[in-house]
Design an enzyme around this catalytic site. Structure first.
Site, short mmCIF file in Angstrom:
data_model
loop_
_atom_site.label_atom_id
_atom_site.label_comp_id
_atom_site.label_asym_id
_atom_site.label_seq_id
_atom_site.Cartn_x
_atom_site.Cartn_y
_atom_site.Cartn_z
CB SER A 27 -0.95 -0.04 1.20
OG SER A 27 -1.96 0.92 1.07
CG ASP A 51 -6.97 -1.97 -3.45
OD1 ASP A 51 -7.56 -1.18 -2.69
OD2 ASP A 51 -5.77 -2.25 -3.33
CG HIS A 60 -5.95 -2.03 0.34
ND1 HIS A 60 -5.24 -1.49 -0.72
CD2 HIS A 60 -5.29 -1.63 1.46
CE1 HIS A 60 -4.22 -0.80 -0.26
NE2 HIS A 60 -4.20 -0.87 1.05
#
Length: 706
Positions: free
Chosen positions: A550, A636, A674
């Site tokens: 991320s 995501d 995610h």
């Protein structure tokens, strides 16, 4: 037969900001609804599988190691609440846990046996049954009604973090409501169990509205209670520990505002504690006839104040607990007889117990800290729902010590070990070592780095290493135990975590020195930590891998462009690698709220220049790079799948390294978000896939751990 990576078409799009023009040949990959993009991602998956086919035995071995070390049929520690013992249990062969309860029949904690269904059990949610045929399943909330008869469950079956709510009677399974769909995290019952409060998300996936829903009625009749129009602010809801209030938190990265609603009067008004003031962050913990406020009004590392519940505004905030210099106050959890204060100091966590003088407003007894013996550790409060309890559940773990659940009797200050995470296969923590190393950054700042290894590995410059980093949002990478990481350690890999600026390890200053225009400090800190692993002899030059996810993917990508020669392999998970393009586009999900973290390059030429200088997609160089694996999820909502897809395409076109020896791969989960795949066995397979890739390029591709 020679295999070739996918080569997406180049369709140049130009963007001009502040008299600077950028050309993006792969902008079209950002449209995940385009069938051509889906076809490209599927082609990338096929290439990744073909390019790593020889690693199948290693992946299978690592999966079996993870599975073999895990007690697959297990139980959490039961927690007493409103006449029931609540717990979760896992069953061998099942992807998801069951959330269940048994009645409190005596004052003793029930003896539950893994693999057996307890007598009198009522199942609140069976994850496998709830998931059905869906390949993805996640809970956004699980809330039992005040009378204990019903449960509200928020479910996501795509990974896009929009939840559908199911309300049913616990004893019979009768469905009471399926009207709520597409809601945000968190649910709360009114005091009379007539209403459910929930949040709705806007098109940018931002929770921005609070709604009241009468159970069993149509959502067309729901009442909008509060709307947040400022796109920088997110809304979160929770019920206070004493069940008296709905706490509504509105927060940007730098400013917050809290509202309270009396749940005994669910159709009554919200009451703001303190109107938002730019730069002032605060959280509120109702505590009987007072409220405790954690805030940064006069101290950047926060402090605790108290105010009467009847008039909790800032004019009545009075000092409650004086922190020690160097301590970052994280928050307070209030109980009838004590308060547990979470802190950070010297890069580690702590919990301070403050006895309350009941009925005296803000008076309290002598504080004391829960003791910890290890050099590196994480201590935090566990599940403590009972406002009247005189004991406190605490969670303690380290890189080499499995997660332990302790219960402290706060009167005697004695701890009881309730459960330690079982690790099978002959695991012994004495077979491993962990250390804190301080690294001098480019500007002279001392950066903490955690180093973990098998006990017999010595700093003699011969070992392989894996360096991990994150460094954003004031989120710390605290020590935690990982069964999967044992497969690396047992093969002689040294695992290190670079606690770079931008994270929260060393307090608010640490965060401020790694955000906005200071963001490049995060990248140079990581590079300094990598070099320190070589200089101290923990890792051999040429045998260091790098990993981050991320915002940590941005960290990894930026450091990779600055010093690709330091690393032999990289795993970037759901990586935020096209940061400038994303933060320049306010129509994209989450962008406006991110300006407080990265800056606003639309309005600020300096921020534009800084971001352009480090965003990974814009700064790939025509030199040799390591082997690279990017992983992503099609659904995501936080980092669009187009970012790693574009990054991989540009890397392949630019770098000069032999891509047969050092492949550049993209692997996308086509039904996930995610956090990747949701089932535990699926997650273990993914971990094995990623670890096998890294081990292979570290020269440790043999299936057996030593």
């Amino acid at each position: 037969m020679e295999i070739h990576p996918p080569a997406p078409a180049e369709r140049a799009v130009s963007y001009t900001h502040h008299a600077d023009t950028r050309i993006d040949p792969y902008a079209w990959l950002g449209d995940s609804s385009d069938p051509q993009v889906i076809a490209h991602l599927e082609a990338e998956n096929a290439y990744a599988e073909a390019a790593t086919a020889a690693l199948a035995p290693l992946r299978a071995a690592i999966f079996e190691e993870i599975k073999g070390r895990t007690q697959q049929s297990d139980l959490s520690v039961p927690v007493a609440y409103r006449g029931w013992w609540y717990y979760t249990r896992t069953t061998e062969g099942h992807q998801y846990p069951a959330h269940a309860r048994v009645p409190v029949t005596t004052g003793q904690r029930p003896v539950l046996v893994p693999g057996q269904v307890p007598e009198g059990e009522q199942v609140l949610v069976d994850g496998d049954l709830e998931a059905g045929e869906h390949p993805f399943f996640a809970l956004g909330a699980l809330e039992v009604s005040n009378d204990g008869a019903a449960v509200a469950v928020a479910v996501d079956v795509t990974g896009d973090e929009r939840f559908d709510v199911r309300i049913r009677r616990i004893e019979t399974g009768e469905q009471l409501d399926v009207e709520l769909t597409g809601v945000g995290y968190g649910l709360a019952w009114s005091g009379d169990d007539r209403f459910i409060f929930y949040t709705r998300l806007d098109e940018a996936w931002r929770p921005f509205q609070l709604w009241r829903h009468e159970v069993g009625t149509a959502t067309a009749d729901d009442v909008l209670v509060l709307e947040e129009s400022d796109e920088r602010f997110w809304m979160g809801i929770e019920t206070s520990r004493d069940d008296r209030f709905l706490v509504v938190q509105l927060a940007s990265r730098t400013t917050s505002e809290v509202h309270l609603l009396d749940l005994a009067d669910p159709v009554g008004p919200l009451r703001v504690v303190a109107p938002r003031t730019s730069g002032v962050e605060y959280e509120v913990e109702p505590a009987g006839d007072i409220v405790l406020i954690t805030h940064n009004t006069d101290r950047s590392d926060f402090e605790l104040s108290w105010a009467p519940l009847s008039d909790p505004g800032p004019a009545n905030w009075r000092p409650w607990l004086q922190p020690v210099d160097g301590e970052r106050v994280l928050g307070a959890e209030a109980f009838q007889g004590h308060v547990a204060v979470s802190l950070r100091r010297n890069g580690l966590t702590s919990v301070r117990i403050v006895p309350r003088v009941v009925g005296s407003g803000g008076e309290h007894g002598q504080p004391w800290d829960l003791p910890v013996q290890e050099e590196l550790y994480t201590i935090s409060t566990g599940a403590n729902p009972d406002w009247t309890s005189g004991v406190l559940q605490v969670v303690l773990e380290s890189f080499i010590t499995p997660r332990a659940i302790l219960e402290y009797d706060l009167a005697s200050r004695q701890a009881t070990l309730l459960k330690r995470q079982p690790v099978l296969g002959g695991f012994d923590p004495s077979h491993y070592q962990q250390h804190r190393v301080w690294v001098q950054a480019e500007d002279g700042t001392q950066v903490p780095m955690s180093v973990v290894a098998r006990a017999d590995v010595q700093p003699d410059a011969s070992a392989a290493g894996l360096l991990y980093g994150y460094g954003a949002y004031e989120i710390p990478m605290d020590p935690h135990f990982s069964v999967a990481m044992l497969s690396m350690l047992d093969r002689g890999v040294v695992f290190a975590v670079a606690h770079v600026r931008g994270g929260g390890e060393m307090g608010r200053r640490w965060y401020e020195e790694g955000r906005l225009a200071n963001k490049p400090n995060s990248f140079t800190d990581l590079i300094s930590c990598a070099r320190a692993l070589f200089d101290t002899g923990w890792v051999a030059p040429g045998r260091l891998a790098l990993e981050g996810g991320s915002a940590g993917g941005l960290l990894v990508g930026a450091a990779l462009n600055l010093a690709p020669e330091l690393f032999c392999a990289v795993h970037a998970a759901v990586p935020f690698v096209d940061a400038l393009s994303t933060i320049l586009d306010p129509s994209r999900p989450l962008t406006v709220g991110e300006w407080d973290e990265w800056g606003n390059p639309l309005e600020d030429p300096k921020i534009y220049e800084v971001m352009k200088s480090y965003t990974p997609y814009e700064n790939i160089r025509a030199v040799e790079y390591p082997a690279i694996l990017a992983t992503s999820g099609l659904n995501d909502t936080r980092v669009d799948v187009g970012e790693p897809a574009k990054w991989v395409a540009r890397l392949r076109k630019t770098v000069t390294s032999d891509q047969n020896a050092r492949p550049i791969l993209l692997r996308t989960e086509m039904v996930a978000g995610h956090g990747g795949r949701s089932g535990r066995y699926d997650a273990w397979h993914d971990a094995a896939w990623e670890l096998a890739f890294l081990l292979d390029h570290l020269g440790l591709g043999a299936t057996e751990a030593s």
